[in-house]
Design a protein around this motif. Structure first.
Motif, PDB file in Angstrom:
ATOM      1  N   VAL A  93       0.828  -1.198   0.000  1.00 35.59           N
ATOM      2  CA  VAL A  93       0.000   0.000   0.000  1.00 35.59           C
ATOM      3  C   VAL A  93       0.860   1.244   0.000  1.00 35.59           C
ATOM      4  N   MET A  94       1.873   1.267   0.860  1.00 34.86           N
ATOM      5  CA  MET A  94       2.782   2.401   0.951  1.00 34.86           C
ATOM      6  C   MET A  94       4.208   1.874   1.054  1.00 34.86           C
ATOM      7  N   PRO A  95       5.153   2.532   0.404  1.00 28.82           N
ATOM      8  CA  PRO A  95       6.550   2.080   0.486  1.00 28.82           C
ATOM      9  C   PRO A  95       7.046   2.077   1.924  1.00 28.82           C
ATOM     10  N   ASN A  96       7.828   1.071   2.234  1.00 29.45           N
ATOM     11  CA  ASN A  96       8.474   0.956   3.540  1.00 29.45           C
ATOM     12  C   ASN A  96       7.482   0.851   4.703  1.00 29.45           C
ATOM     13  N   ARG A  97       6.263   0.405   4.410  1.00 34.18           N
ATOM     14  CA  ARG A  97       5.283   0.151   5.448  1.00 34.18           C
ATOM     15  C   ARG A  97       4.856  -1.319   5.365  1.00 34.18           C
ATOM     16  N   PRO A  98       4.209  -1.835   6.396  1.00 34.85           N
ATOM     17  CA  PRO A  98       3.786  -3.243   6.351  1.00 34.85           C
ATOM     18  C   PRO A  98       2.935  -3.560   5.126  1.00 34.85           C
ATOM     19  N   TRP A  99       3.123  -4.749   4.586  1.00 35.46           N
ATOM     20  CA  TRP A  99       2.311  -5.210   3.467  1.00 35.46           C
ATOM     21  C   TRP A  99       0.944  -5.658   3.964  1.00 35.46           C
ATOM     22  N   LEU A 100       0.001  -5.760   3.034  1.00 35.13           N
ATOM     23  CA  LEU A 100      -1.370  -6.151   3.344  1.00 35.13           C
ATOM     24  C   LEU A 100      -1.659  -7.516   2.733  1.00 35.13           C
ATOM     25  N   LEU A 101      -2.220  -8.420   3.540  1.00 39.87           N
ATOM     26  CA  LEU A 101      -2.601  -9.734   3.038  1.00 39.87           C
ATOM     27  C   LEU A 101      -4.022  -9.647   2.495  1.00 39.87           C
ATOM     28  N   LEU A 102      -4.170  -9.884   1.199  1.00 37.74           N
ATOM     29  CA  LEU A 102      -5.450  -9.765   0.507  1.00 37.74           C
ATOM     30  C   LEU A 102      -6.008 -11.147   0.190  1.00 37.74           C
ATOM     31  N   GLU A 103      -7.246 -11.388   0.578  1.00 38.97           N
ATOM     32  CA  GLU A 103      -7.903 -12.653   0.261  1.00 38.97           C
ATOM     33  C   GLU A 103      -8.416 -12.627  -1.177  1.00 38.97           C
ATOM     34  N   LEU A 104      -7.958 -13.574  -1.988  1.00 43.71           N
ATOM     35  CA  LEU A 104      -8.423 -13.693  -3.366  1.00 43.71           C
ATOM     36  C   LEU A 104      -9.675 -14.550  -3.458  1.00 43.71           C
ATOM     37  N   GLY A 105      -9.834 -15.523  -2.547  1.00 44.60           N
ATOM     38  CA  GLY A 105     -11.037 -16.337  -2.534  1.00 44.60           C
ATOM     39  C   GLY A 105     -10.743 -17.824  -2.470  1.00 44.60           C
TER      40      GLY A 105
END
Length: 227
Positions: A93-105
């Motif tokens: 989402v933002m550089p150098n910040r925690p990543w986000l785990l996205l559910e695809l299904g």
């Protein structure tokens, strides 16, 4: 006599416990409804929430890009009688910040466990809107148990261990999107596997069992007295 009282007390206690669980679920449903009615959080607001927050039910809207065009597969999932995996992708989402785990299904699997399903990962920036959640830890096993290679099969959604596996911090909640134009997979997870009404039904059953038990034991006691 002591054992009779103990069993009766246990049955009544189980009924009371189910009633307490019913009230807890009702309170939590009310809280979820309130969260769903609020405006979506920004990603900065999500990361600013206290670490002890229960994130389930909050809504999030954010622009994100794939941190890697690879897919994670959560093993041992069942949806509408089919066995398969719940697929996820790591988003930035933002550089150098925690990543986000996205559910695809959810995607079903074949009888051969070595044949992992093929899912096309998101390859371009996308606007995401959906609800956040934390899955309850399995008391029997909460270990990630990530396998080698990609798509990477995992056994539990252990975000702390997954961040170590990826060598990058992750946001403390998972995003279940309202929809993904690139993926039409179902999203089976729901906050409550059991409604407050079901807990009340179980409570009634325990109380009935307690009443039947004490009636039977009382009848046996009267018979012994008469003899």
């Amino acid at each position: 006599m002591i054992s009779t009282v103990s069993v009766f007390a246990l049955l009544v206690k189980l009924g009371i416990w189910q009633l307490q669980r019913s009230q807890e679920k009702a309170d939590w449903q009310q809280e979820l409804s309130f969260r769903q009615s609020q405006s979506e959080l920004s990603y900065s607001q999500l990361l600013a929430l206290p670490s002890n927050t229960l994130y389930t039910g909050f809504r999030l809207q954010t622009q994100a890009s794939p941190a890697m065009e690879k897919v994670l597969l959560l093993d041992n999932q069942v949806y509408q009688g089919r066995v398969g995996y719940l697929a996820f992708q790591i988003m930035e989402v933002m550089p150098n910040r925690p990543w986000l785990l996205l559910e695809l299904g959810f995607i079903s699997t074949t009888a051969n466990r070595s044949d992992l399903p093929v899912i096309q990962p998101i390859s371009a920036p996308v606007m995401l809107t959906g609800r956040l959640y934390n899955k309850e830890a399995n008391p029997m096993s909460a270990e990630l148990m990530a396998e080698a290679g990609w798509p990477k099969r995992i056994q539990n959604l252990n975000l702390n261990q997954l961040s170590i596996e990826l060598n990058h911090a992750l946001a403390p909640a998972i995003l279940q999107p309202d929809k993904l134009a690139s993926h039409q997979l179902p999203h089976p997870w729901q906050p409550f596997p059991m409604t407050p009404e079901k807990h009340k039904g179980y409570a009634f059953q325990w109380f009935v069992m307690a009443a039947v038990f004490i009636s039977i034991m009382g009848g046996l006691l009267l018979r012994q007295i008469k003899q």
